[in-house]
Scaffold this active site. Sequence first.
Site, PDB file in Angstrom:
ATOM      1  N   CYS A  81      51.407  60.502   9.469  1.00 49.98           N
ATOM      2  CA  CYS A  81      50.325  59.525   9.352  1.00 49.98           C
ATOM      3  C   CYS A  81      50.507  58.283   8.616  1.00 49.98           C
ATOM      4  O   CYS A  81      51.614  57.457   9.060  1.00 49.98           O
ATOM      5  CB  CYS A  81      48.978  60.213   8.892  1.00 49.98           C
ATOM      6  SG  CYS A  81      47.322  59.135   9.204  1.00 49.98           S
ATOM      7  N   HIS A 182      48.186  63.963  13.119  1.00 51.50           N
ATOM      8  CA  HIS A 182      48.595  65.297  12.149  1.00 51.50           C
ATOM      9  C   HIS A 182      48.965  66.446  12.552  1.00 51.50           C
ATOM     10  O   HIS A 182      48.050  67.217  13.141  1.00 51.50           O
ATOM     11  CB  HIS A 182      46.883  65.279  11.054  1.00 51.50           C
ATOM     12  CG  HIS A 182      46.637  64.185  10.330  1.00 51.50           C
ATOM     13  ND1 HIS A 182      46.949  64.176   9.166  1.00 51.50           N
ATOM     14  CD2 HIS A 182      45.933  63.079  10.614  1.00 51.50           C
ATOM     15  CE1 HIS A 182      46.414  63.228   8.645  1.00 51.50           C
ATOM     16  NE2 HIS A 182      45.854  62.453   9.322  1.00 51.50           N
ATOM     17  N   GLU A 184      49.699  69.282  11.464  1.00 52.49           N
ATOM     18  CA  GLU A 184      49.179  70.510  10.903  1.00 52.49           C
ATOM     19  C   GLU A 184      47.457  70.925  11.145  1.00 52.49           C
ATOM     20  O   GLU A 184      46.999  71.692  11.106  1.00 52.49           O
ATOM     21  CB  GLU A 184      49.228  70.500   9.273  1.00 52.49           C
ATOM     22  CG  GLU A 184      48.342  69.788   8.719  1.00 52.49           C
ATOM     23  CD  GLU A 184      48.437  68.081   8.666  1.00 52.49           C
ATOM     24  OE1 GLU A 184      47.585  67.161   8.026  1.00 52.49           O
ATOM     25  OE2 GLU A 184      49.391  67.645   9.299  1.00 52.49           O
TER      26      GLU A 184
END
Length: 208
Positions: A81, A182, A184
């Site tokens: 990011c 992102h 994750e």
Amino acid sequence: MATIAIVDYGMGNLHSVSKGVERLGHQALITSDPKEIEAADGVILPGVGAFGDAIDQLRETGLDQVVREYVQTGKPLLGICLGMQLLFTSSEEHGEHQGLDLLPGRVVRFQGELKVPHMGWNRLALAKSDPLLTGIEEGHVYFVHSYHVLLNQPSDLLASTDYGQPVTAIVGRDNVYGMQFHPEKSGELGIRLLRNFVDMCRNPLICG
């Protein structure tokens, strides 16, 4: 088991990234200690917030130089990011700011009538083969950002997405990688990308 250092400079999605690494069975070390970063098998540079504040924090803590020196070892670095944006030469976010300049390019704001921030799930379009993309099929990942990267070198693009215009989504050159989204928080596709990165940390000779 690989040890992945997650750089703690006061502005990052530290715990969600560390949980993602730990779910893969590896050690996630949230740290600002240069020796721990240097010794790690791989490094993740996270980031949430404004570019100028983030680069100032990195410089004030000396972690900007630590990250640059780490890259020189040839071991893998991943920016996520805002962390990806920090890898580039400069940003126009709230003024003119110089980045880490590990990759050539400029961070600019979305123009026109696009809703900002760009927030939600968008489909990746793969641009070239790379070890980071091993076994990856085009699918959706989760973005939250108001600025995007204009690359100086098109060969640094690994994947893009479309948000009324082409948007740089994944970049990579040698051992330096970045993801605008992102991973994750991006389901099975994001976790597979993280797994590929960690696999490269275990064997940095396979970096693109």
